[in-house]
Each structure stands twice: as structure tokens, then as C-alpha cells.
Scaffold this active site. Sequence first.
Site, PDB file in Angstrom:
ATOM      1  N   ASP A 192      52.104  45.302  41.345  1.00  0.00           N
ATOM      2  CA  ASP A 192      50.746  45.648  40.955  1.00  0.00           C
ATOM      3  C   ASP A 192      49.758  45.427  42.101  1.00  0.00           C
ATOM      4  O   ASP A 192      49.891  44.490  42.889  1.00  0.00           O
ATOM      5  CB  ASP A 192      50.339  44.776  39.756  1.00  0.00           C
ATOM      6  N   GLU A 194      52.308  50.008  43.568  1.00  0.00           N
ATOM      7  CA  GLU A 194      51.081  50.641  43.101  1.00  0.00           C
ATOM      8  C   GLU A 194      50.066  50.452  44.234  1.00  0.00           C
ATOM      9  O   GLU A 194      49.374  49.444  44.311  1.00  0.00           O
ATOM     10  CB  GLU A 194      50.568  50.010  41.814  1.00  0.00           C
TER      11      GLU A 194
END
Length: 746
Positions: free
Chosen positions: A417, A470
Amino acid sequence: MNTRAKIEDAQVDDYISQLAALEAGKCRDPFAFLGLHQLDAKRSVVRCFIPGATEVKVLTNNSSYGLERFRKSALFTLDFKADDISKDYLLEVHYPEQTVTARDVYSFDSCLADDALYLFNEGTQAQAYLHLGAHQVEIEGVIGFRFGVWAPNALSVSVIGEFNHWQAVQHPMRLHPASGVWELFIPALEVDCCYKFAITTFEGERIEKADPFAFKMEQAPGTASITQARPAAFTLSQADHDKKALRNKINAPISIYEVHLGSWKRREEEGNRYLTYRELADDLIPYVKALGFTHLQLMPISEYPFDGSWGYQPVGLFSPTSRFGGVEDFAYFVECCHREELGLLIDWVPGHFPSDPHGLHKFDGTHLFEHADKRQGFHPDWNTYIFNYDRAEVKSFLLSNAMYWIKEYAIDGLRVDAVASMLYLDYSRKHGEWVPNQYGGRENLGAIECLKSVNTKCYGVDEGIMMVAEESTAWPGVTRSVEHDGLGFGYKWNMGWMNDTLNYMSKDPIHRKYHHHEMTFSMVYAYSENYILPLSHDEVVHGKGALLSKMPGDDWQQFANLRAYYGFMFAHPGKKLLFMGAELAPREEWDHNQQLNWKLLESEAHQGVYECVKALNTTYKSTPQLFECDNKSTGFNWIDGGNAEQSIFSFVRYGRDGVTPLVVIANFTPQTHFQFRLGVPLAGVYQVVLNTDDKEFWGSGVGVVAHKQQLIESKSIASHGFEQSIDITVPPLATVYLQLISGGTC
């Protein structure tokens, strides 16, 4: 026989000093005073500090000796002849209402491996979770829990829990000065006991912290760690390992279903409770398989205190959240994924951590895991703290956590993330609010090296996994190998594609011709990384609305737009990711507090989107042209990428053979185009293999060709730069796939 020698006057001051530290819970070196110690060649002494005890006896060599209380305190002591007591003596402790007999906590030698601690301090310990935390072990024939915690700047550390009434005075730990690690073995301690570390800072403040390496933690609002036997590591057969490697390769069909476990489905009839890991294994896995997805991606499942963070502010990085059951239940869920050959990815959050007082922030009273300077250590967007990636032990902590999920559970990979927030020192900061690196640049050199190390070690353990970034910027080489100065990820989310195409789809069709480039621009950089095309949870929250609500037009047009968009996505180079509910086409944005609206499937329109997603997955997996050459320019060729006036996009996808074409045409206006001539690369018969405007999907059912077989033969009529072309009807707001099936006539 014991010799009850009185404490000599010279010892009294030392006893008083040690007692004061013990009573204050500030004993820095308990093993130097408590336990069995040889005083000289003829005498030994046993000392124990046991608050609440009325009487203490030593049991050894079939003999029993009563210890003397020192000055009405909880300190008990007794001198022995040197050979009267063995190291494995027992303490018989009398309390007002019970008597407990056990080995003395302070009779055990350290069992931590010095070389493991050295690697931890070096920043290269990839399995620190085997050495720190709470581990059920057997030492000298005694089963109990060994505790280890890194707190180098603490004055003292104690294990507190239900077993000692949360008293910091009862179980002070041993410090390993070279490593800053504190350790203690507590015999006879069982599983499922709540515990924490009581840390006394050098300023004298008492703080209580959860175990950073705990395998199990209490569910909020509880904040304690829980003793848990280490989960048995998964060992895949060679055949299963080979299957995992095949499904994660760059030339494999990868279609990911992203899930928030707490809101996919709930038991509304039972107080709207969560499904357990075992119930999810029974319900979610078959559902995802039936829809045709190849992979399941879980939003963060490491224990987190605040439901509204969706798991992106974790406290227990090694602990599967107890919201859905125990560690064994999670292991069952993983095993079911393995059994069903469903790839399992887990969201991993190494970019920041929350400020909860039982968490990592100022863990030992100092900024241990985070930078002390707020310009480096505090995240202004999320009010969280940023890991100090320059610190070796923090690198070992994060590396070990990534390895834990990969090695112990044999999952298919991690989706990392907020990578951009890790890479840039000035991320979301204004001038003067960040500190440049040693070269004056904005790159976070520590974070870069940490990510490289994680990817290198994880792929080194299992080259068949997929590490996914990401990363929302144009950072070069995210999926390039570390050896070639890349970050070493296997895949990167294509955030640019997502933003551009969603912006295009939100426009009224009459205006789309002015935004045509937003659908084609991604092909300029499509092969610069190994991309995944994400339509994730981030696109359907915080007022952004549901995907369906972004689509313009009346009711029919909104659904048609969405189906056509999905069709375009599945035909575009790059692996696929859809957030749960995308197949239901809800009108409301995602709410983590309630389950998906499953009643939508009672509507023909919503059921049509469900069937369309299912058909797209089926076609995608069975059509090599759609996945084999995602990262190669040989896998894609425009037929007409410039038809802005009609808002029609047409292109060809090729597989590894580079010969057999799959023709794709997408019409993003409500106008039907009859007798539309489309150039094709080869002569032969083309078959419609998917049409998002099919009546089965609640489409208009306008036929691409006139007859039911959906076959059309090319003609020697030049068009779009090709010598061959086909004459078709282009349905309104639809994407159509045409497969070359043979040469000759229909």
C-alpha cells in the site's frame, strides 16, 4: 542441609536498593539478583520477589526449605550450602487462597540466539518473528512462553498480563545490552493469555505496549496481545507450488477480486455480525471461483484498532485480525484458497502506523520505530507515523513481516500500500515541511533500500509469488529487477489508466470526443512496467460515488456504459482488479459498516452486470491473446485509435504466436452504427465471442452480424490500413470481441 546465615550488614544496602527497584517495577537486571546465585565456594542463595505471597518454599532434592521474608516485603531469600540445591529447584508459593508450585522464572538461562540478534541489529534478519515476540517453547523439559521485545532505550521492561494481575513488579525481563532486546521465559504459561510489555522509560514514565511481533491480539476495544502457539507453516507440494508459480506469471491470466472481509457479507439476522474466516472460506471462495476470478485480494487483515481505517492503520502486523476468528481459523481460510487453486494476495501496509498508545509510537519512550523529526516521521494526511527506514532494526521488522505472510502461510503475494508515500520525502508536504536526503534530493533512500530488500528476499524464498506496488507516480523501474536498479516488484497498479479512463467515462457521450486521448494515452507507457488495471475500493468511497453513478445517461445507458467500460478494461493490456460489488453495480458508494446489497441481483439490470463480469472472466481466461503479451508491444496494435468523432476505439490483441488476432471494438456513444467497416489483419472467419450489449447482460441485443451464429467473413476491401475488412453492426455503448476462428467461408 541449609545454613540460614543472616544477611550481612554489607549486603543490606544492596538488598534495600534492589528491593526499591523491584517494588517500583524498575529492575534493570533482575537475573543479577533474583534466582539462584553462588555467594562463595561454600554458600549459595535463592532470592525471589513475589507480591501477595504469604510463604515461599524451595523444593529440591526431595527436601523443602522455607525462605525468609526480607523486612516485611515481597522479597524472600535463603542461603544454602553450595551443594544443597540444584538448578531445577521448584518454588512452592503460598497465597491466601491457593498454593502454586512451579520452576523459578529466574532459574533459566537465556535461549535467544546471538547470531539472530546480530542480524536483527544489522537490518538483515528476515525471520525476526522466530526470535522476538511470545513463543511457546520447551526449556530444560519445561513448557512455557519465551518473551522477547526490542526496547533499547528503556530503563526496564516487564511482562504483564492476566497471569500476574497486570503487575509490572512480578516479571521483570533480562536485557541483552548489545542488541537492546529484553527477554524472559515464563514456565507453565498457557495459550490464550492476554499480555503486554510494561516499559519504564529513562524519564521514569510507565507505558504499556502491545507486542509488535504477537501472533494474536485482542479485538478492539481490547488492546492486549494474546499468547498463541506459532501457526504451523504451510508446506505446499511441488505440484501445488508449480501451479502457484504458473498463475502468477506475467503471461498468465490474472483477474483479482478485492475484498473487505468485514463488509462483503454479514449475518444480518444475527445482529449484523461479521462472517468468520471459516464461513468466508465456505461462502466467499466458491463465489469468487464461480465468477471466474483467478485471485482474491484481501484488504489489510493485520490487527487494527479502528474499523474506519479498513485495516490501513494496523497495530498487530503479525496477527490476523480477531474480528473474524482465531489464527487457526485464518489458516483454514488460507488452506481452502490453496485447495481451490485460488491465488491469495494480502494488502501490506509498511508505509505508516497509527498513534494508538499501545502501538509502535514512542515504543520505549523514544522515537524507536519512527523518525523524531515530524518532517520525516509524521504523515500529515493520515495523522499517522512513518517508519524510520534508515534504522536497521526497523528494516528487519518490516522484512520479517513480509516474509511471515509469504513463508508461513505460502500466500501468493503482497500488495504493498501507498508506495509513493514511502518513496518521496516531500510526499504531500509543502516547501520547508520536509528534510532532503544526504544528496539534497527528495527520494527516501532508506525506504527505497527497504523495498528492494523486501522484494529480493521474498522472491528469493519463493520466485512464484507476485509482489504488487500501489505506486501512483511515474517512479522509474518499479517492476524492474533490483539488479538493474529497479525496486524489484512483480507488478504495479496502473493508477494513470484508472484516473484517465474513469474521467472519460464520467463525461456525457456528446463530449467524449474532446477527451478521446484519455482512453488511448495509457498505450504510450503500457510496456514501461508490468501493470495491473485497478478499479479498487479507493474509487467508490469518500464521496466519489459508485462506479455506476459515475456513468452518464438514463438508467439503461448507465448500465450499458459500465458494461462497455468493463469490456474495454478486460481487453486492454494489463492484469485486472475489481473491488467487491463491481459485479453488482450498486448505485451507492461502498460502506464498510454494512454488507453488499445482495438484493440487487433480483434486478435484471444488476444481474446483467453480474453475468457480464462472469462472461468477461471466462472469455479472458480462455483467450491467450488477452493475457500472454501484456508487457510486450507485440501483443497490441491499434486498428483505429483516433476515431474521436464517433468515440469508437478498435484494436487487435495477439498472443505469443503473434499471428492469431482478437479484434476489439468499443463504442462509447449510444448511437448504433450499421454496416460499419472495420479493417482486420487477416483474412478469414471472425466469431463474436463477447458483446457487452448482449440481451443476456440487459443490453439492447442489437446484432453485430445478421445471423445467430455470430460469424462474419472478411472481404478483400481495404480499410484502416489493412487489406482485409469486415462489415458489422456496432452496438450502442458496447464493447465487442471478435475471434479469428478459421479461413474460408461461413
